[in-house]
Design a protein around this motif. Structure first.
Motif, short mmCIF file in Angstrom:
data_model
loop_
_atom_site.label_atom_id
_atom_site.label_comp_id
_atom_site.label_asym_id
_atom_site.label_seq_id
_atom_site.Cartn_x
_atom_site.Cartn_y
_atom_site.Cartn_z
N SER A 164 0.78 -1.32 -0.02
CA SER A 164 0.00 0.00 0.10
C SER A 164 1.00 1.29 0.08
O SER A 164 0.16 2.36 -0.35
N LEU A 165 2.33 1.14 0.15
CA LEU A 165 3.01 2.28 0.19
C LEU A 165 3.72 2.49 -1.27
O LEU A 165 4.76 3.15 -1.26
N GLN A 166 3.50 1.42 -2.01
CA GLN A 166 4.18 1.78 -3.34
C GLN A 166 3.06 1.95 -4.68
O GLN A 166 1.93 1.90 -4.39
N ARG A 167 3.52 2.41 -5.75
CA ARG A 167 2.86 2.57 -6.72
C ARG A 167 3.38 1.37 -7.88
O ARG A 167 4.47 1.04 -8.23
N THR A 168 2.37 0.52 -8.10
CA THR A 168 2.50 -0.74 -8.73
C THR A 168 1.48 -0.63 -10.00
O THR A 168 0.61 -0.01 -10.12
N ASN A 169 2.05 -1.65 -10.78
CA ASN A 169 1.09 -1.86 -12.13
C ASN A 169 1.03 -3.31 -12.70
O ASN A 169 0.62 -3.59 -13.61
N GLY A 170 1.27 -3.96 -11.57
CA GLY A 170 1.10 -5.55 -11.83
C GLY A 170 2.58 -6.25 -12.40
O GLY A 170 2.36 -7.39 -12.57
N PHE A 171 3.51 -5.37 -13.04
CA PHE A 171 4.39 -5.70 -13.31
C PHE A 171 5.64 -5.43 -12.62
O PHE A 171 5.94 -4.15 -12.73
N GLY A 172 6.61 -6.13 -12.19
CA GLY A 172 8.06 -5.83 -11.68
C GLY A 172 7.56 -5.19 -10.35
O GLY A 172 6.53 -5.28 -9.88
N ASP A 173 8.53 -4.65 -9.68
CA ASP A 173 8.69 -4.25 -8.39
C ASP A 173 7.97 -2.86 -8.37
O ASP A 173 7.99 -2.25 -9.32
#
Length: 310
Positions: A56-65
């Motif tokens: 929840s403290l990250q920006r993700t797009n489903g690919f990679g870290d």
């Protein structure tokens, strides 16, 4: 031959005293029994929960870290209209379903705890929905409330009433979710209340009846207070379920139309698995967890019946 009365403290002195080693052994045995449960909780609850907080403290797009962004996902919640619509729907759903399911469950339990004919059959009918999953229940709801071929609209047309747009009208869609949920939850509430009622001595009701108490007075001033522990348990369980409702909404309406039935869990699912923004979806899940923990703590503090023994 007469026996001398025991002197004060004789029984207490005769009891063996446990030494430090005995207490340590009991403590070790207790921890040994708890260890498998603690391991399961750690693996399947606490570790995933910690992972969700980190994501929840990250920006993700489903690919990679993901990219660490701090509390930005939580700040984004305040300006997200769909989140607030989902939160409002979840709260409204909880306010409607929780008291209705508990009231209907208590009423059914009182009737089925009496000398009602064929009460065993009626108990089985109410408990049957508990034996099937929420997805299966929602599929049955689709058969009943489909606006093109549903059973409910066919019955309405048969008696000369207009059909209802269960999928295209937001209010009707929300009502269909509530009705299917009540059908699924009333049996569980009835079962818990029935167990509580069967622990009350019939002599108490007979004494009240002899004193001139009416049926309503016996229900209001005796039955309702004496099933207080059951009500406390069911209140917590129903609120937690209502805030976490997913399967029935997802299958029955998918959160539509136009987010009219979207709840927090379905919105988190759409965000995490369709939009693939797992960081924001995790933030929604963490907020939901905090709300549930807060409600449970407050209810635990203010309830006076949680520890009553029938």
């Amino acid at each position: 031959m007469t026996l001398a009365p025991p002197t004060p403290g004789t029984d207490r002195a005769a009891r063996p005293r446990r030494g430090p080693r005995g207490r340590a052994g009991e403590g070790a045995a207790g921890y040994a029994f708890l260890t498998p449960i603690l391991v399961l909780l750690g693996v399947f609850v606490f570790v995933p929960l910690a992972g969700a907080v980190v994501i929840s403290l990250q920006r993700t797009n489903g690919f990679g870290d993901g990219t660490f962004i701090g509390l930005d996902n939580y700040g984004r919640l305040f300006t997200d209209p769909v989140f607030w619509r989902s939160a409002l729907n979840t709260t409204l759903f909880t306010i409607i379903v929780t008291p209705l399911s508990m009231a209907l469950g208590l009423g059914a339990a009182v009737l089925l705890n009496s000398v009602l004919p064929a009460r065993g059959v009626f108990r089985s009918i109410l408990i049957v929905p508990m034996a099937i999953s929420g997805v299966a229940t929602a599929l049955i709801g689709v058969l009943a409330f489909d606006e093109n071929s549903g059973i409910v609209d066919k019955l309405l047309r048969a008696v000369g009433l207009p059909a209802i747009s269960w999928q295209s009208d937001g209010t009707a869609a929300f009502v269909s979710v509530v009705l299917v949920t009540l059908w699924w939850r009333v049996g569980f509430n009835m079962l818990i209340y029935l167990a509580g009622l069967q622990g009350i001595s019939p002599a108490i009701y007979e004494a009240a009846k002899l004193d001139g108490a009416s049926g309503w007075q016996r229900f209001r001033y005796m039955t309702v207070p004496m099933v207080g522990p059951s009500s406390f348990f069911l209140l917590i369980m129903n609120v937690i379920y209502s805030f976490q409702v997913f399967d029935i909404v997802f299958v029955l309406t998918g959160g539509g139309p136009q987010n009219a039935t979207s709840v927090l869990v379905t919105y988190a699912y759409d965000t995490g698995f369709e939009v693939r923004d797992q960081g924001y979806a995790s933030a929604i899940g963490v907020v939901l967890l905090v709300l549930m923990l807060g409600f449970t703590a407050v209810q635990w503090r203010i309830s006076r019946t949680r520890d009553l023994v029938e």
